[in-house]
Design an enzyme around this catalytic site. Structure first.
Site, PDB file in Angstrom:
ATOM      1  N   HIS A 107      -0.508  -8.054  -5.934  1.00  0.00           N
ATOM      2  CA  HIS A 107      -0.125  -8.579  -7.242  1.00  0.00           C
ATOM      3  C   HIS A 107       0.336  -7.433  -8.133  1.00  0.00           C
ATOM      4  O   HIS A 107      -0.336  -6.401  -8.240  1.00  0.00           O
ATOM      5  CB  HIS A 107      -1.295  -9.304  -7.906  1.00  0.00           C
ATOM      6  CG  HIS A 107      -0.961  -9.840  -9.273  1.00  0.00           C
ATOM      7  ND1 HIS A 107      -0.196 -10.969  -9.455  1.00  0.00           N
ATOM      8  CD2 HIS A 107      -1.265  -9.381 -10.521  1.00  0.00           C
ATOM      9  CE1 HIS A 107      -0.061 -11.200 -10.750  1.00  0.00           C
ATOM     10  NE2 HIS A 107      -0.687 -10.247 -11.419  1.00  0.00           N
ATOM     11  N   SER A 108       1.479  -7.607  -8.792  1.00  0.00           N
ATOM     12  CA  SER A 108       2.018  -6.638  -9.747  1.00  0.00           C
ATOM     13  C   SER A 108       2.205  -5.277  -9.063  1.00  0.00           C
ATOM     14  O   SER A 108       2.964  -5.181  -8.088  1.00  0.00           O
ATOM     15  CB  SER A 108       1.101  -6.550 -10.962  1.00  0.00           C
ATOM     16  OG  SER A 108       1.747  -5.902 -12.046  1.00  0.00           O
ATOM     17  N   MET A 109       1.533  -4.219  -9.519  1.00  0.00           N
ATOM     18  CA  MET A 109       1.641  -2.942  -8.835  1.00  0.00           C
ATOM     19  C   MET A 109       1.289  -3.077  -7.359  1.00  0.00           C
ATOM     20  O   MET A 109       1.875  -2.409  -6.494  1.00  0.00           O
ATOM     21  CB  MET A 109       0.726  -1.900  -9.470  1.00  0.00           C
ATOM     22  CG  MET A 109       0.816  -0.534  -8.790  1.00  0.00           C
ATOM     23  SD  MET A 109      -0.573   0.557  -9.088  1.00  0.00           S
ATOM     24  CE  MET A 109      -1.766  -0.064  -7.888  1.00  0.00           C
TER      25      MET A 109
END
Length: 283
Positions: A107-109
């Site tokens: 998720h995300s990074m």
């Protein structure tokens, strides 16, 4: 009141000694089983993904990554650049005992890191993931346009609040959570701020991208741009909520259902094709 002094941290050459997977959660290969390696968002810990154990099907083993600078690795200096971090994670995966089929969730990074590790495994000629499930992230070539890592503390916490990271009704609890993790959060954000995509051949495995409908960091056109990063099939989904949709119901339940079905498809495809063949497109 000033925050307490951070703990002493080990020098970079001691990083390799840290446990990349918390005790009892590392990859446990088994016949016809799939290990789902979970990559955390910036400042994140394995706790979110540990709660997923047992909810993705009997044949799925959840293995959340523990990055330096948090949890049992709090005394270690966190990485501030994506390349060295991806190399270290790749080393950890290459050394896992017994091999076995695995896939990535990030998720995300964590999505960006999962992509970089998948590329690094391929470049080393090592077995790669059966598929990538990427959440809350724009495509890699769209990174490098922010400077969140340099924000003053209160502005950074306000940014997290605006993205939904503090949570409705639990802002005080999550604010304290983030304050304790500011060094790791800033390091992770710097790795994203400074990241510059290096053109490479597309991956050849199924890639699913999911983001919150109101996520300002992963808008539909930005997540659709992941399509060119694979030749193995691409699916884009949306969930209710913003950037941190996966922290709250009902969006978290939707994500877990999507993940459960996705893992089941990968496992069936792997059983049909065998470990040395490319799984069919997920479309």
């Amino acid at each position: 009141m000033p925050l307490p002094e951070p703990p002493l941290r080990t020098p970079p050459d001691a990083r390799a000694a840290g446990p990349w997977f918390p005790p009892g959660t590392g990859p446990v290969p088994a016949p016809a089983a799939l290990t789902l390696v979970c990559f955390p968002y910036a400042g994140g810990t394995p706790s979110l993904h540990q709660r997923w154990s047992g909810r993705l099907g009997d044949g799925v083993h959840v293995a959340p990554l523990l990055l330096p600078g948090r949890g049992l690795r709090l005394a270690e200096e966190p990485f501030t650049a994506m390349g060295p971090l991806a190399d270290a994670v790749t080393d950890a995966l290459a050394d896992r005992p017994g091999g076995g089929a695995f896939a990535f969730f990030g998720h995300s990074m964590g999505a960006l890191l999962a992509y970089e590790v998948a590329c690094a495994l391929r470049e080393r000629g090592l077995p790669g993931p059966l598929g990538l499930f990427l959440s809350g992230s724009r495509a890699p070539h769209q990174y490098g346009d922010r400077e969140d890592s340099t924000l003053p503390e209160e502005e950074l916490l306000a940014l997290l609040g605006g993205l939904g990271g503090l949570g409705a009704g639990r802002a005080g609890v999550r604010r304290a959570f983030w304050r304790r993790r500011l060094p790791a959060l800033r390091a992770d954000l710097r790795a994203c701020d400074d990241y510059r995509w290096r053109p490479r051949e597309p991956l050849h495995v199924p890639l699913t991208v999911l983001a919150g409908r109101d996520d300002p960091l992963a808008r539909p056109a930005q997540t659709e741009a992941w399509r060119t990063y694979t030749t193995g099939g691409f699916v884009r989904r949306e969930a209710p909520g913003g950037h941190f949709y996966l922290l709250d119901d009902p969006a978290q339940e939707l994500l877990l259902r999507e993940l459960r079905d996705w893992c089941a498809r990968l496992t069936r495809a792997h059983a049909r094709t065998g470990p040395d063949r490319t799984p069919p497109r997920d479309s």
